[in-house]
Design a protein around this motif. Structure first.
Motif, PDB file in Angstrom:
ATOM      1  N   GLY A 201      26.065 -22.149  35.798  1.00 15.48           N
ATOM      2  CA  GLY A 201      25.650 -20.891  35.172  1.00 15.48           C
ATOM      3  C   GLY A 201      26.391 -20.597  33.887  1.00 15.48           C
ATOM      4  N   LEU A 202      26.684 -21.619  33.096  1.00  5.06           N
ATOM      5  CA  LEU A 202      27.467 -21.460  31.857  1.00  5.06           C
ATOM      6  C   LEU A 202      26.850 -20.388  30.956  1.00  5.06           C
ATOM      7  CD1 LEU A 202      29.698 -22.538  29.936  1.00  5.06           C
ATOM      8  CD2 LEU A 202      28.020 -24.164  29.089  1.00  5.06           C
ATOM      9  N   ARG A 203      27.689 -19.422  30.519  1.00  4.98           N
ATOM     10  CA  ARG A 203      27.207 -18.327  29.676  1.00  4.98           C
ATOM     11  C   ARG A 203      27.923 -18.255  28.335  1.00  4.98           C
ATOM     12  NH1 ARG A 203      28.224 -15.357  34.193  1.00  4.98           N
ATOM     13  NH2 ARG A 203      29.716 -14.061  33.078  1.00  4.98           N
ATOM     14  N   SER A 204      29.190 -18.624  28.283  1.00 13.15           N
ATOM     15  CA  SER A 204      29.938 -18.438  27.045  1.00 13.15           C
ATOM     16  C   SER A 204      31.065 -19.457  26.947  1.00 13.15           C
ATOM     17  CB  SER A 204      30.515 -17.020  26.970  1.00 13.15           C
ATOM     18  OG  SER A 204      31.199 -16.804  25.766  1.00 13.15           O
ATOM     19  N   ILE A 205      31.423 -19.790  25.700  1.00 14.45           N
ATOM     20  CA  ILE A 205      32.537 -20.694  25.402  1.00 14.45           C
ATOM     21  C   ILE A 205      33.479 -19.968  24.446  1.00 14.45           C
ATOM     22  CG2 ILE A 205      33.214 -22.933  24.472  1.00 14.45           C
ATOM     23  CD1 ILE A 205      30.337 -23.881  25.036  1.00 14.45           C
TER      24      ILE A 205
ATOM     25  N   THR B  41      45.665 -28.890  18.190  1.00 13.34           N
ATOM     26  CA  THR B  41      45.116 -28.596  19.518  1.00 13.34           C
ATOM     27  C   THR B  41      44.389 -27.253  19.542  1.00 13.34           C
ATOM     28  OG1 THR B  41      46.961 -29.819  20.466  1.00 13.34           O
ATOM     29  CG2 THR B  41      45.665 -28.474  21.966  1.00 13.34           C
ATOM     30  N   THR B  42      43.259 -27.244  20.247  1.00 13.85           N
ATOM     31  CA  THR B  42      42.476 -26.032  20.500  1.00 13.85           C
ATOM     32  C   THR B  42      42.348 -25.839  22.007  1.00 13.85           C
ATOM     33  OG1 THR B  42      41.189 -26.276  18.476  1.00 13.85           O
ATOM     34  CG2 THR B  42      40.248 -24.915  20.187  1.00 13.85           C
ATOM     35  N   LEU B  43      42.534 -24.616  22.470  1.00 12.35           N
ATOM     36  CA  LEU B  43      42.330 -24.284  23.879  1.00 12.35           C
ATOM     37  C   LEU B  43      40.899 -23.811  24.068  1.00 12.35           C
ATOM     38  CD1 LEU B  43      45.654 -22.299  24.506  1.00 12.35           C
ATOM     39  CD2 LEU B  43      45.271 -24.766  24.600  1.00 12.35           C
ATOM     40  N   VAL B  44      40.223 -24.329  25.086  1.00 10.23           N
ATOM     41  CA  VAL B  44      38.810 -24.026  25.321  1.00 10.23           C
ATOM     42  C   VAL B  44      38.655 -23.421  26.710  1.00 10.23           C
ATOM     43  CG1 VAL B  44      36.468 -24.947  25.429  1.00 10.23           C
ATOM     44  CG2 VAL B  44      38.122 -25.936  23.836  1.00 10.23           C
ATOM     45  N   PHE B  45      38.013 -22.262  26.780  1.00 10.69           N
ATOM     46  CA  PHE B  45      37.740 -21.572  28.049  1.00 10.69           C
ATOM     47  C   PHE B  45      36.251 -21.270  28.102  1.00 10.69           C
ATOM     48  CE2 PHE B  45      37.490 -17.378  30.342  1.00 10.69           C
ATOM     49  CZ  PHE B  45      37.677 -17.901  31.616  1.00 10.69           C
ATOM     50  N   SER B  46      35.582 -21.794  29.109  1.00 10.26           N
ATOM     51  CA  SER B  46      34.149 -21.533  29.283  1.00 10.26           C
ATOM     52  C   SER B  46      33.934 -20.930  30.665  1.00 10.26           C
ATOM     53  CB  SER B  46      33.337 -22.820  29.119  1.00 10.26           C
ATOM     54  OG  SER B  46      33.778 -23.814  30.007  1.00 10.26           O
ATOM     55  N   TYR B  47      32.993 -20.005  30.750  1.00 13.56           N
ATOM     56  CA  TYR B  47      32.780 -19.317  32.021  1.00 13.56           C
ATOM     57  C   TYR B  47      31.304 -19.061  32.266  1.00 13.56           C
ATOM     58  CZ  TYR B  47      32.652 -15.099  29.028  1.00 13.56           C
ATOM     59  OH  TYR B  47      32.362 -14.177  28.054  1.00 13.56           O
ATOM     60  N   GLY B  48      31.001 -18.955  33.531  1.00 12.03           N
ATOM     61  CA  GLY B  48      29.680 -18.620  34.041  1.00 12.03           C
ATOM     62  C   GLY B  48      29.902 -18.223  35.480  1.00 12.03           C
TER      63      GLY B  48
ATOM     64  N   ASP C  19      31.098 -20.595  37.408  1.00  9.48           N
ATOM     65  CA  ASP C  19      32.368 -21.325  37.456  1.00  9.48           C
ATOM     66  C   ASP C  19      33.207 -21.001  36.228  1.00  9.48           C
ATOM     67  OD1 ASP C  19      31.573 -22.568  39.790  1.00  9.48           O
ATOM     68  OD2 ASP C  19      30.735 -24.310  38.763  1.00  9.48           O
ATOM     69  N   LEU C  20      34.491 -21.337  36.303  1.00 11.95           N
ATOM     70  CA  LEU C  20      35.407 -21.222  35.169  1.00 11.95           C
ATOM     71  C   LEU C  20      35.937 -22.608  34.848  1.00 11.95           C
ATOM     72  CD1 LEU C  20      37.533 -18.112  36.255  1.00 11.95           C
ATOM     73  CD2 LEU C  20      35.350 -18.140  35.076  1.00 11.95           C
ATOM     74  N   PHE C  21      36.099 -22.901  33.550  1.00 10.52           N
ATOM     75  CA  PHE C  21      36.613 -24.204  33.137  1.00 10.52           C
ATOM     76  C   PHE C  21      37.535 -23.999  31.943  1.00 10.52           C
ATOM     77  CE2 PHE C  21      36.492 -28.034  30.501  1.00 10.52           C
ATOM     78  CZ  PHE C  21      36.830 -29.004  31.429  1.00 10.52           C
ATOM     79  N   PHE C  22      38.712 -24.639  31.996  1.00 13.14           N
ATOM     80  CA  PHE C  22      39.677 -24.536  30.909  1.00 13.14           C
ATOM     81  C   PHE C  22      40.214 -25.926  30.599  1.00 13.14           C
ATOM     82  CE2 PHE C  22      44.036 -24.318  29.369  1.00 13.14           C
ATOM     83  CZ  PHE C  22      43.903 -23.464  28.282  1.00 13.14           C
ATOM     84  N   THR C  23      40.357 -26.211  29.310  1.00 12.99           N
ATOM     85  CA  THR C  23      40.957 -27.472  28.882  1.00 12.99           C
ATOM     86  C   THR C  23      41.504 -27.291  27.484  1.00 12.99           C
ATOM     87  OG1 THR C  23      40.586 -29.855  28.670  1.00 12.99           O
ATOM     88  CG2 THR C  23      38.860 -28.424  27.859  1.00 12.99           C
ATOM     89  N   ARG C  24      42.197 -28.302  26.986  1.00 11.80           N
ATOM     90  CA  ARG C  24      42.618 -28.301  25.593  1.00 11.80           C
ATOM     91  C   ARG C  24      42.165 -29.608  24.947  1.00 11.80           C
ATOM     92  NH1 ARG C  24      48.152 -28.754  27.996  1.00 11.80           N
ATOM     93  NH2 ARG C  24      48.976 -30.831  27.520  1.00 11.80           N
ATOM     94  N   ILE C  25      41.711 -29.509  23.709  1.00 12.20           N
ATOM     95  CA  ILE C  25      41.175 -30.678  23.005  1.00 12.20           C
ATOM     96  C   ILE C  25      41.850 -30.805  21.645  1.00 12.20           C
ATOM     97  CG2 ILE C  25      38.934 -30.576  24.159  1.00 12.20           C
ATOM     98  CD1 ILE C  25      37.788 -29.250  21.670  1.00 12.20           C
ATOM     99  N   ALA C  26      41.805 -32.005  21.102  1.00 12.88           N
ATOM    100  CA  ALA C  26      42.379 -32.298  19.781  1.00 12.88           C
ATOM    101  C   ALA C  26      41.291 -32.956  18.941  1.00 12.88           C
ATOM    102  CB  ALA C  26      43.592 -33.203  19.902  1.00 12.88           C
ATOM    103  N   PRO C  27      40.572 -32.197  18.101  1.00 18.63           N
ATOM    104  CA  PRO C  27      39.452 -32.757  17.328  1.00 18.63           C
ATOM    105  C   PRO C  27      39.859 -33.912  16.421  1.00 18.63           C
ATOM    106  CG  PRO C  27      39.403 -30.354  17.258  1.00 18.63           C
ATOM    107  CD  PRO C  27      40.693 -30.743  17.884  1.00 18.63           C
TER     108      PRO C  27
END
Length: 593
Positions: A518-522, A532-539, A541-549
Motif C-alpha cells: 500500500g505504498l503512499r509516500s516516499i 548519503t541520503t536517508l529514505v523513508f517510505s510508508y503505506g 508497511d514502513l520501510f527505511f534505508t540509506r542510499i548513496a547515489p
C-alpha cells in the motif's frame, strides 16, 4: 482501540499489542537525537544500577553456556539495543535519527531509524473527540523548536496541526510536543479555521520557527504569538509571498500581506492579505490535475553547469517555482476513459511571486494520473500516453540566460560579471527551457528525489512502482540533452546515448525483494555525510534505508578491512627499510671497485 492499536486481552491482561495506526500515517518529519554527553554514570544510562547488574549477570550466564532459552532471547535483545546503530544519541555521520509520524487517529509516534522501534507514542488529547472538539482530524506535523547543536539542555519540539470538524471553516487545533519525551508542552484551540499552513524561514530569539496560518476568510495569523516573533516577522513581512490553488474552480492565485486585520484591530498577530495575481484555467479545455513545488530546505551546490566544449549554463534557481499539470476534461477520469484525440496534458512552470508562466509544454493524447517532482531547475512528471499505450516520463530543465554573458574568464577575474547582482521575481527573466520525453514501463504510485547535506552528490529519482517497491533511477537518464550519437565532448561530460525507453535495472530497487504494501509516500532526508541520503517510505508497511547515489566517496565501507590496511602499511615500511639497506650496501661495493 481509539488510537487504531490492536490488543489481545485475556482475563483482563494484555497479552500483546500492535500499533496498527502506523498503517494510516498522514505526515512525517525527522528530529535529531540528543548529543552524547561525557561523564554520565552507568546507573543513569541504564536507568538504575540493579538493571545494569542484572544485565551483566545474564551476559555472564550466556558466556558460561548456562543461560536458558528465555535468557538467550533477553541477551540478544540487550545486545541489539546497545549496538552502535541503535543508540539513543546522534552519530557523527547523521544516520541515527528519530522519524516522527502523525497518524490518522491523531497519534504521534517516534521511530528510531536503527531498528524501527517505537521510542514513544502519544494520542493527542487535543485531537480526541469531545464536546469541545467534534470529528477531530490530524492534518500536518512541522518542526517547531530546533535548538542549536551546542544547546544540549534544550529539547526540540514539534507542531501538530489539526481541526475540529469536516468543513473548511472548522476551528483549528495546535499542539506542541517534545521530540525526545513525547510530552505535550502546549495545546491551543484556535478561534479561526486552518486552510493553509506556511512554515516561514524565520526564527525568533528562542529558536522557535515562525508559521503563518491562513484561515477561510483569507486572514493570516502568526504563530508563535510572542512579542519577539512579531518583531522578526514585521522586518521580513514585505518579502513573504505564497500561492493557493482551487482545482474545482480551475484557479491559481498569488498572495502577499497587506496590513493588520480589518475586523479586529486589537489582534496584532492577525494580518489581512491581498491578491497579487490569478491564473484561471479554461474549464472547457483544461482541469488542474497536479501541483508540485521544490522543498524549501533543498540545498543547491552551484548555479553553474559546465557542458560540452567548456561552455557554462546557469540554472534558473528559484524557490518560487511551481509546476502545474492540467488535463482535458474528458481525460480527467481513469486511463481509457477518453480517446487519444480527446485527451491532452499541459505542463506549466509558474513563478509564484509574479504569476508569470515561464515555460509551457503540451502533450497530445496524454492522460493522468500524473506524478511530479521538482528539484533545483528541473521537473520530472509521469503520465500515460494513449497513442502509444505506454507510460511516459518527461523532464523539463530551465536555465537563466541573463547570466550567460559570464563565460569570459577575464570578466570573472576583473569582477565585471553579474553573478552577485540581486535577483527579483518582478524582473522579466530571460529563461530557456529544454524538455525530453521517454517511455517508462511501470505505473507509479509516488515519486521523490534524493537530498544531501550540501547538494554536491548527483541526484536520483525514487519511484514507487505499482508493485509496491521503490526504484532508484539516475537523473542522468532523464537529461533532456541526450542525443542518439553524442560527441566526444558530450561523452566526457557524462551524456548517455539517447534511447526511447528508460532502463529498469533490477539492482536499482532499493527495497530489494521487499514490498511496501500500500505504498503512499516516499520521504528523503539528508544525512550529515554528503554522499548519503536517508529514505523513508510508508503505506500499510514502513520501510527505511540509506542510499548513496554517487557511492560512498567520502567514507569507508562498513566491511572495510582495517587489519589488511595495517598489514599493508607495515609491509611497505619494512620493504622501504630493506631496500634502503640493500641500496647502501650496493653503493658501498661500487665505491670499493
Amino acid at each position: 482501540m481509539e488510537d487504531h492499536s490492536l490488543l489481545l486481552v485475556q482475563q483482563g491482561e494484555i497479552v500483546w499489542s500492535r500499533e496498527d495506526g502506523l498503517a494510516s500515517i498522514v505526515d512525517s518529519t525527522t528530529s535529531e537525537l540528543p548529543v552524547e554527553k561525557d561523564g554520565v554514570s552507568v546507573a543513569k544510562v541504564e536507568e538504575n544500577l540493579l538493571e545494569w547488574l542484572k544485565g551483566h549477570m545474564l551476559k555472564l550466564k550466556g558466556t558460561l553456556m548456562l543461560a536458558s532459552a528465555a535468557d538467550v532471547t533477553t541477551i540478544q535483545g540487550m545486545r541489539l539495543k546497545s549496538s552502535e546503530k541503535n543508540k539513543m544519541t546522534r552519530d557523527h555521520n547523521g544516520f541515527r535519527k528519530l522519524i516522527i509520524v502523525l497518524t490518522k487517529a491523531g497519534k504521534v509516534l517516534a521511530l528510531h531509524t536503527g531498528d524501527g522501534r517505537v521510542i514513544w507514542s502519544l494520542l493527542l488529547p487535543s485531537l480526541r473527540e469531545s464536546d469541545a472538539c467534534e470529528c477531530p482530524s490530524a492534518l500536518n506535523i512541522y518542526p517547531w523548536h530546533v535548538p542549536h547543536h551546542h544547546a544540549m539542555d534544550e529539547n526540540p519540539s514539534l507542531l501538530i496541526v489539526g481541526k475540529c470538524g469536516q468543513s473548511s471553516d472548522s476551528p483549528g487545533v495546535l499542539s506542541v510536543v517534545d521530540s525526545y519525551t513525547g510530552k505535550e508542552l502546549n495545546s491551543i484551540k484556535l478561534a479561526h479555521s486552518i486552510v493553509q499552513v506556511i512554515p516561514l524561514p524565520l526564527t525568533d530569539t528562542n529558536e522557535q520557527r515562525l508559521h503563518l496560518i491562513i484561515d477561510s476568510n483569507s486572514y493570516a495569523h502568526l504563530y508563535p504569538r510572542t512579542p519577539d516573533s512579531i518583531d522578526v516577522f514585521l522586518r521580513e513581512m514585505s518579502n513573504i509571498y505564497w500561492y493557493s490553488a482551487d482545482a474545482e474552480k480551475g484557479m491559481i492565485k498569488g498572495h502577499s500581506l497587506k496590513s493588520k486585520c480589518d475586523l479586529d484591530s486589537t489582534d496584532e498577530y492577525c494580518f489581512s492579505t491581498k491578491e497579487l495575481w490569478s491564473i484561471i484555467v479554461p474549464s472547457e479545455s483544461e482541469r488542474i490535475a497536479t501541483i508540485a513545488t521544490r522543498k524549501m530546505n533543498e540545498v543547491v551546490h552551484t548555479q553553474a553547469k559546465v557542458i560540452a566544449d567548456q561552455e557554462v549554463m546557469y540554472k534558473y534557481i528559484s524557490k518560487n517555482l511551481v509546476f502545474v499539470a492540467t488535463v482535458s476534461p474528458k481525460a480527467a477520469g481513469e486511463i481509457g476513459s477518453a480517446t487519444p484525440e480527446e485527451a491532452s496534458l499541459v505542463a506549466y512552470l509558474i513563478d509564484a511571486v509574479s504569476g508569470r508562466i515561464l515555460h509551457r509544454v503540451t502533450h497530445q493524447g496524454a492522460q493522468g494520473p500524473i506524478h511530479a517532482v521538482v528539484s533545483e531547475n528541473w521537473v520530472v512528471y509521469h503520465y500515460f500516453n494513449l497513442r502509444a499505450h505506454r507510460y511516459e516520463m518527461s523532464v523539463i530543465e530551465i536555465y537563466d540566460q541573463s547570466r550567460a554573458v559570464n563565460k569570459d574568464v577575464w570578466k570573472l577575474i576583473l569582477g565585471k560579471h553579474n553573478l552577485t547582482s540581486p535577483i527579483t521575481s518582478y524582473s522579466r527573466p530571460e529563461v530557456v527551457g529544454e524538455n525530453q520525453t521517454y517511455f517508462f514501463t511501470h505505473s507509479v504510485k509516488a515519486m521523490a528525489v534524493t537530498a544531501t547535506a550540501k547538494g554536491i552528490t548527483s541526484k536520483q529519482l525514487l519511484i514507487g512502482t505499482i508493485g509496491d517497491q521503490v526504484l532508484a533511477l539516475d537523473k542522468r537518464f532523464l537529461d533532456p540533452r541526450r542525443t542518439a550519437n553524442p560527441s566526444q565532448a558530450e561523452k566526457e561530460e557524462g551524456i548517455i546515448p539517447l534511447t526511447d525507453a528508460l532502463p529498469i535495472i533490477p539492482q536499482s530497487y532499493i527495497t530489494h525483494s521487499h514490498q511496501v504494501e500500500g505504498l503512499r509516500s516516499i520521504v528523503t532526508v539528508p544525512a550529515k555525510l554528503e554522499s548519503t541520503t536517508l529514505v523513508f517510505s510508508y503505506g500499510v508497511d514502513l520501510f527505511f534505508t540509506r542510499i548513496a547515489p554517487s557511492r560512498t566517496y567520502d567514507s569507508l565501507t562498513e566491511d572495510f578491512s582495517y587489519a589488511l590496511l595495517l598489514i599493508t602499511i607495515i609491509a611497505l615500511v619494512v620493504a622501504i627499510f630493506v631496500t634502503w639497506i640493500l641500496s647502501e650496501k650496493k653503493e658501498l661495493r661500487e665505491k670499493w671497485r
